[in-house]
Design an enzyme around this catalytic site. Structure first.
Site, mmCIF file in Angstrom:
data_model
loop_
_atom_site.group_PDB
_atom_site.id
_atom_site.type_symbol
_atom_site.label_atom_id
_atom_site.label_comp_id
_atom_site.label_asym_id
_atom_site.label_seq_id
_atom_site.Cartn_x
_atom_site.Cartn_y
_atom_site.Cartn_z
ATOM 1 N N GLU A 194 4.507 -4.594 7.872
ATOM 2 C CA GLU A 194 5.904 -4.213 8.106
ATOM 3 C C GLU A 194 6.269 -4.165 9.584
ATOM 4 O O GLU A 194 6.859 -3.199 10.071
ATOM 5 C CB GLU A 194 6.209 -2.889 7.393
ATOM 6 C CG GLU A 194 6.035 -3.002 5.889
ATOM 7 C CD GLU A 194 6.150 -1.683 5.139
ATOM 8 O OE1 GLU A 194 6.392 -0.653 5.782
ATOM 9 O OE2 GLU A 194 5.989 -1.692 3.903
ATOM 10 N N GLU A 234 4.211 -7.517 -3.443
ATOM 11 C CA GLU A 234 4.334 -6.147 -3.976
ATOM 12 C C GLU A 234 5.509 -6.063 -4.943
ATOM 13 O O GLU A 234 6.324 -5.147 -4.877
ATOM 14 C CB GLU A 234 4.516 -5.132 -2.841
ATOM 15 C CG GLU A 234 3.408 -5.145 -1.804
ATOM 16 C CD GLU A 234 3.620 -4.135 -0.677
ATOM 17 O OE1 GLU A 234 4.432 -3.192 -0.865
ATOM 18 O OE2 GLU A 234 2.985 -4.279 0.386
#
Length: 1098
Positions: free
Chosen positions: A875, A976
């Site tokens: 991220e 995910e």
């Protein structure tokens, strides 16, 4: 240790010098007992078991492991390696044994008498490195003064495969000072399993003992036979009599004996007797006992009679049946009554109550049948109603304890004007010095794994004017480690009660479970008004919503081309709206898109005099919306005068003026037009919905053109995706047959069956949830890739500096390798500061750099070559922890060093909100810029991870994002994926949208779900399998798509001796009929070239 063999040599074995014991009578377990006196007509012979807790239904109460470890395996917390009990629902397990004599023992000194023949029976088995049956035996340890002798009374050869019944007998001619019964025998390292242990004697008695013409069901009510069959509860007890000396001159109330319960450290400790076989339902019983107290006590104290009711489901409940205020000066009569409305597994009567340190003195205990109907009934509650004992503190603080602090019960009012929310009582946790201090209750044996539970509690705080978080937490002792499970949390105040509500599910077998309330800082009291814990009700799944009168592709917004001026439009707030026409040269960026050309007229709406960010053009669309329909949002925007640089602009929906839904956002400036792309759906009927555009700072003008909101026709898109999938995921295959039968194959039937699609479909898993056999089976059967939820993250492997923990990741990796499942590594680092553990956050400069290097070296050298992928720095579009502290090159450095340490692993960037247009921080364009920058710095970026936590997927938006990322030429993985919708049919539809879109895109190399089992998902209402193992509609849709993406084909061999078909990449079997019979072969279709020729020998 000397080996023992032969029956005679094992009758006794001195371990230290001492006198030999008298030999037992030479009777085996099957021999008949000696003749007894003639029985009267009303007499009967019963077998009386002198062992307490013989079936381990009370855990290990009164049993002791002999220099080893022991626990009780119960159905709720998981049987030992799947071994089920011989009978009932519990058995004992002896582990960590280092000597053959180590086992399980119980003191039976007070329970045996001279000249009585006792018959021993026990069911046993073993577990461990056992290749043949091994000996297990029962032994008596007899202690007399300084000598200890051992008497073997039964033995058997036990195995791992089944329970074996061991039997024997003994008869003592002299009584030792202490007599201990125990089971032993297997070699070191072998676990010993024990179930249903009995030491019984034949007892002749009348149908009931009689007192004053009534039937007393209490045995040895006057203690004339010592303590048999009474048992002290975690304390010491003895019988005082005239010949042994009365306690402090206290004479019995009647007769010559009474019991003294001493060395009491808890108020509930006392004297008990099992009355299960003496009571029945529907009968009223009257209780009486004479009691007094002795010791350091001033005034009077309460003594209570209580029933302990144990259900077959493992739950235990306590019911008071009588009480009296007792003193030192005289005997006091305790009286009460009860009636059972349903029969539990065990009924135990006991006397308890005085404070710790005070002796309880008992005489003449009776429980007799009454001829009169009793007003008080004892109902045995079901486990679902009362998992928490004494949940509302009506029985004081019984069953509750402080977790590192003090607890108190308060009646009616306390803490000034604080009143209970429900009932008359609440409890408080005081003297707290840590945030984990609070009030707790052990619930071992009352909760079961693989069962979904609900928790509810009312809480508040005292000692702070500021709101603070209060949490309900479950501490679980699992085999090999402990775990904390967050159940519920909420902000609590000192002004009113706040509710904690949550759910939990335990997968792994556990030996102990404690629930507690915690959270506020030190010095703040926690107030608790009740705690309810029960199995969650299974709600019937909602049906598929009925959706009618939807005009797919039709814009809901009125006058969106502004041909009628401002008709249908109104300003949000006090801004001013006007219609303007754009200069042609400013439309060039829009008109490149053919789809936009037919909508663009050049007219736009201008919002000026904006004094707040939320001001802009709006339109009410309430009546045009349909529930559960996905709507696509599109609008072109440009900021105007009054600002510099790019500004955040987004489409928003105000729902009932208290909810704001994001319809897409972009960063825009005044130089060109920018397109907002987004989506939404509503699941609850609103009273008013207003769509509007907002975002730039006050004073900055806002321009809006071609604003559209229209329902998405997914079925039409699916037909297009099926054609696209056929081109991307299939190839032409030619099967050429050769061999002795090949010349005669013309026209022979051929049956093609694909056994596995080679495309990676995976899921995240966690160490604790693979202990659920059902979950593990579903995972192994339906996924071929895995990623670990937390077990490889730095905050898990090194929560404290220098203390490495790879145990969970080791075990998960071994599990995956055992089942031939490929694994992604997630993640080496996490750039978002909130995900960095405190000790790392405290480092600066070279110390932080050294920690980074140690992390890389430690993990990658340990697992070199075993993880196919690694997410290097998670991220990076949303955080900058390492970059802020170590410079801009640190990110590329992590990639370079990771590649040096594990060259075989593909190194990924990984981020969220890239695919759906809802986040200006993580647009596809910014993701591409990040990857290019890393590559220019020498980072060997090998793949792009798009997380896929999405709520309202629209195929065209997802595809557009993937197209933009694909220009890098790197494989894209959905890493995910989860979709969330309360209705499982809508959830299934949303999941299908994303799966079809990703599977059809040529740049996508794999799809990983972020979980699939209820209660173990990142987001609520995203699961494919319910907590009880039921596959819901979303799960069925996933499985149906996997079946759709398998090729099945039947046909015949052509004149060229070939069979041609087009199939998905993966593994196949082919069956064909030949002159010599049916022939089956296996082959693999890969994806390297448009046509694959496979030669098979037949």
């Amino acid at each position: 240790m000397r080996r023992r063999c032969g029956w005679l040599s094992s009758l006794f074995r001195p371990r230290r010098a001492g006198r030999a014991l008298p030999q037992p009578y030479p009777q085996g377990p099957d021999s008949e007992p000696k003749a007894v006196a003639k029985l009267s007509a009303s007499d009967k012979v019963v077998m009386e078991n002198i062992l307490s807790n013989s079936d381990f239904s009370e855990g290990l109460h009164l049993w002791q492991p002999n220099s080893c470890h022991a626990f009780v395996a119960v159905e709720g917390s998981g049987y030992h390696y799947g071994v089920r009990p011989h009978s009932g629902s519990t058995y004992a397990v002896l582990t960590h044994r280092t000597q053959s004599w180590q086992g399980l023992e119980q003191d039976i000194t007070e329970k045996v008498t001279l000249g009585t023949e006792y018959f021993v029976a026990a069911y046993v088995r073993v577990h461990g490195e056992v290749h043949e049956p091994i000996r297990v035996q029962v032994t008596l340890k007899l202690e007399e003064g300084s000598s200890t002798n051992y008497l073997s009374i039964a033995r058997i050869l036990a195995s791992q495969e089944r329970w074996e019944k061991m039997e024997g007998s003994f008869n003592l001619t002299t009584l030792p000072r202490r007599l201990v019964f125990y089971l032993e025998g297997p070699p070191p390292g072998v676990d010993l399993l024990i179930d249903s242990v009995t030491i019984s004697y034949k007892k002749t008695e009348g149908s009931a003992s009689s007192i004053r013409g009534t039937e007393n069901i209490i045995l040895n009510y006057d203690f004339s036979k010592g303590l048999h069959p009474w048992n002290p509860i975690c304390c010491h007890a003895y019988v005082a009599s005239q010949w042994s000396g009365f306690l402090d001159g206290i004479r019995g109330n009647s007769g010559e004996n009474y019991a003294v319960v001493s060395k009491r450290t808890e108020h509930w400790q006392g004297l008990e007797q099992d009355i299960t076989n003496q009571v029945s339902t529907g009968t009223a019983y009257v209780v009486s006992a004479f009691v007094r107290v002795d010791g350091n006590v001033q005034g009077q104290v309460e003594v209570k009679g209580t029933l302990r009711l144990q259900n077959a489901d493992g739950s235990t409940h306590y019911n008071p049946v009588g009480s009296v205020v007792a003193s030192k000066e005289k005997w006091n009569k305790l009286e009460g009554s009860f009636s059972l409305t349903n029969m539990p597994k065990n009924v135990v009567f006991y006397l308890e109550g005085p404070p710790a340190g005070v002796d309880l003195v008992i005489d003449s205990v009776t429980i007799t049948c009454s001829r009169h109907k009793q007003s008080k009934e004892v109902k045995v509650p079901s486990g679902a109603e009362t998992i928490i004992k004494n949940p509302h503190f009506e029985d004081g603080l019984k069953n509750w304890s402080g977790r590192g602090c003090n607890i108190c019960r308060h009646e009616f009012t306390a803490y000034g004007n604080v009143r209970p929310l429900n009932g008359s009582y609440f409890a408080s946790a005081t003297g707290r010095v840590h945030n984990w201090n609070g009030i707790q209750q052990e619930i071992t044996g009352r909760v079961q794994r693989k069962v979904l539970y609900e928790i509810s509690s009312a809480v508040r705080i005292f000692g702070s004017a500021n709101d603070t978080e209060v949490r309900a937490t479950l501490w679980v002792q699992e085999y090999g480690h402990e775990r904390y499970v967050g159940l519920a949390k909420n902000q609590a105040s000192d002004k009113q009660w706040t509710h904690l509500k949550g759910k939990f599910l335990l997968h792994a077998p556990f030996t102990k479970a404690v629930i507690f309330i915690e959270g506020p800082p030190a010095g703040i009291d926690i107030l608790v008004d009740g705690l309810v814990l029960s199995p969650a009700r299974k709600l019937q799944a909602a049906p598929r919503p009925k959706i009618e009168n939807v005009l797919y592709g039709t814009n809901l917004l009125h006058n969106n081309a502004f041909t009628r001026g401002l008709a249908g439009w109104s300003p949000m707030g006090s801004c001013r709206l006007s219609i303007q026409t754009e200069a042609p040269h400013m439309l060039s960026s829009i008109l490149k898109d053919r789809a936009s050309q037919k909508h663009i007229s050049g007219r736009y709406i201008l919002a000026t005099n904006r004094t707040d960010v939320w001001m802009g053009p709006s339109q009410v669309i309430t009546d045009k919306l349909r529930l559960h329909v996905t709507y696509r949002v599109s609008s072109w925007v440009r900021v105007g005068s009054g600002g510099h640089g790019r500004h955040h602009v987004n489409v928003c929906l105000a729902v009932d003026n208290n909810q704001w839904v994001n319809g897409g956002q972009v960063e825009a400036d005044g130089d060109q037009w920018y397109e907002i792309k987004g989506a939404f759906k509503l699941e609850k009927q609103p009273s008013k919905v207003t769509a509007y555009v907002q975002g730039p700072p006050p004073g900055v003008d806002l321009r809006v053109m071609d604003f559209q909101i229209y329902p998405v026709d997914r079925k039409a898109r699916f037909e297009y995706l099926k054609e696209k999938t056929d081109k991307v995921r299939k190839r032409d295959v030619v099967l050429k047959f050769q061999g002795s039968n090949a010349v005669n194959l013309l026209g022979s039937s051929v049956r093609i069956q694909q056994t596995e699609n080679s495309f990676p479909f995976g899921s995240c898993i966690a160490r604790h949830n693979i202990e659920n056999e059902d979950l593990a089976e579903f995972f192994v059967k339906n996924f071929n890739w895995a990623v670990f939820e937390n077990e490889l993250k730095w905050y898990h492997t090194e929560a404290e500096q220098g203390r490495l923990n790879y145990k969970d990741s080791d075990e998960l990796l071994e599990f995956c390798e055992k089942h031939k499942i490929q694994v992604r590594g997630h993640c080496l680092f996490w750039e978002v500061e909130d995900a960095v553990q405190p000790w790392v956050r405290s480092l600066q400069g070279h110390r932080l750099m050294a920690a980074v290097q140690n992390r890389l070296q430690s993990l990658l050298s340990r697992y070199k070559g075993r993880f196919r992928h690694h997410d290097v720095n998670n991220e990076m579009l949303h955080g900058s922890f390492y970059e802020d502290r170590l410079g801009r090159d640190i990110r590329a450095y992590m990639f370079r060093e990771a590649h040096k340490l594990d060259p075989s692993a593909v190194l990924f960037v990984n981020d969220y909100n890239v695919e759906d247009g809802c986040d200006t921080k993580s647009t596809p364009e910014k993701f591409v810029e990040q990857v290019v920058d890393l590559q220019e710095r020498g980072a060997p970026v090998g793949g792009i991870g798009v997380q896929g936590h999405i709520s309202h997927p629209v195929g065209e938006i997802i595809c557009d994002s993937l197209d933009k990322l694909a220009i890098l030429g790197l494989p894209i993985w959905i890493t995910e994926l989860d979709v969330t919708a309360e209705n499982e049919h809508i959830r299934a539809d949303d999941l299908e949208v994303f799966l079809r879109e990703a599977f059809a895109h040529p740049a996508v190399g794999g799809i990983i779900l972020w979980g699939f089992w209820e209660m173990f998902m990142f987001r609520e209402h995203a699961h494919l399998v319910d907590a009880d193992g039921t596959i819901n509609e979303a799960g069925r849709r996933y499985l149906a798509l996997k079946q759709e993406w398998l090729t099945r084909m039947n046909g015949n061999v052509d004149r060229q001796g070939e069979f041609k078909f087009r199939g998905y990449h993966g593994s196949y079997t082919v069956e064909m009929d030949t002159p010599s019979g049916k022939v089956a072969r296996s082959f693999v279709v890969d994806k390297d070239s448009p046509v694959q020729v496979i030669t098979l020998n037949v």
